[in-house]
Design a protein around this motif. Structure first.
Motif, PDB file in Angstrom:
ATOM      1  N   ARG A 257       0.849  -1.194   0.000  1.00 19.67           N
ATOM      2  CA  ARG A 257       0.000   0.000   0.000  1.00 19.67           C
ATOM      3  C   ARG A 257       0.886   1.246   0.000  1.00 19.67           C
ATOM      4  O   ARG A 257       1.856   1.334   0.738  1.00 19.67           O
ATOM      5  N   GLY A 258       0.588   2.197  -0.875  1.00 19.99           N
ATOM      6  CA  GLY A 258       1.354   3.437  -0.970  1.00 19.99           C
ATOM      7  C   GLY A 258       2.551   3.365  -1.907  1.00 19.99           C
ATOM      8  O   GLY A 258       3.195   4.369  -2.167  1.00 19.99           O
ATOM      9  N   GLU A 259       2.854   2.192  -2.421  1.00 19.63           N
ATOM     10  CA  GLU A 259       3.984   2.035  -3.343  1.00 19.63           C
ATOM     11  C   GLU A 259       3.664   2.721  -4.674  1.00 19.63           C
ATOM     12  O   GLU A 259       2.581   2.568  -5.223  1.00 19.63           O
TER      13      GLU A 259
ATOM     14  N   SER B  40      -8.552   8.957 -15.793  1.00 16.50           N
ATOM     15  CA  SER B  40      -8.306   7.693 -15.106  1.00 16.50           C
ATOM     16  C   SER B  40      -9.569   7.245 -14.385  1.00 16.50           C
ATOM     17  O   SER B  40     -10.430   8.054 -14.049  1.00 16.50           O
ATOM     18  N   ALA B  41      -9.677   5.958 -14.161  1.00 14.91           N
ATOM     19  CA  ALA B  41     -10.852   5.389 -13.513  1.00 14.91           C
ATOM     20  C   ALA B  41     -10.831   5.595 -11.999  1.00 14.91           C
ATOM     21  O   ALA B  41     -11.842   5.464 -11.349  1.00 14.91           O
ATOM     22  N   CYS B  42      -9.674   5.924 -11.458  1.00 11.14           N
ATOM     23  CA  CYS B  42      -9.597   6.156 -10.016  1.00 11.14           C
ATOM     24  C   CYS B  42      -8.772   7.416  -9.751  1.00 11.14           C
ATOM     25  O   CYS B  42      -8.017   7.873 -10.593  1.00 11.14           O
ATOM     26  N   GLY B  43      -8.929   7.954  -8.569  1.00 14.48           N
ATOM     27  CA  GLY B  43      -8.230   9.186  -8.213  1.00 14.48           C
ATOM     28  C   GLY B  43      -6.750   9.007  -7.926  1.00 14.48           C
ATOM     29  O   GLY B  43      -6.014   9.980  -7.825  1.00 14.48           O
ATOM     30  N   CYS B  44      -6.302   7.765  -7.814  1.00 11.96           N
ATOM     31  CA  CYS B  44      -4.899   7.525  -7.467  1.00 11.96           C
ATOM     32  C   CYS B  44      -3.995   7.467  -8.699  1.00 11.96           C
ATOM     33  O   CYS B  44      -2.779   7.438  -8.562  1.00 11.96           O
ATOM     34  N   ALA B  45      -4.562   7.461  -9.883  1.00 14.80           N
ATOM     35  CA  ALA B  45      -3.758   7.347 -11.110  1.00 14.80           C
ATOM     36  C   ALA B  45      -3.708   8.685 -11.841  1.00 14.80           C
ATOM     37  O   ALA B  45      -4.700   9.391 -11.935  1.00 14.80           O
ATOM     38  N   THR B  46      -2.543   9.003 -12.348  1.00 17.63           N
ATOM     39  CA  THR B  46      -2.385  10.181 -13.195  1.00 17.63           C
ATOM     40  C   THR B  46      -1.795   9.730 -14.518  1.00 17.63           C
ATOM     41  O   THR B  46      -1.065   8.744 -14.584  1.00 17.63           O
TER      42      THR B  46
END
Length: 88
Positions: A38-40, A63-69
């Motif tokens: 997690r967090g990697e 992106s489909a999620c907020g964690c991807a750019t």
């Protein structure tokens, strides 16, 4: 540990239409990162080629999620037969 997949979802015209206009064909549409902590920070490159006869300009990628750019050159135009990369 988490199992992480990165999937690129595109709405593109069929190959028949692409021959008279511009269209992108990607080498792969998904990446399996396997088990990660997690967090990697993860990175994937999606290479593509303009298989059509006309230039293509990518105006936006979501992106489909907020964690991807997604990194790409918004000013770049890809000529027929030219390759490019989207960095996720």
């Amino acid at each position: 540990m988490l199992r992480v997949f990165c999937v690129l979802v595109l709405l593109l015209p069929s190959d028949g239409w692409a021959k008279s206009s511009g269209a992108l064909k990607f080498d792969k549409l998904a990446v399996d990162f396997g088990d990660v902590l997690r967090g990697e920070a993860l990175e994937a490159n999606f290479t593509f080629k303009n298989i059509g006869a006309a230039p293509v300009k990518i105006h936006a990628v979501h992106s489909a999620c907020g964690c991807a750019t997604v990194n790409f050159d918004r000013e770049r135009q890809y000529q027929a037969g030219e390759k490019g990369v989207l960095q996720v």
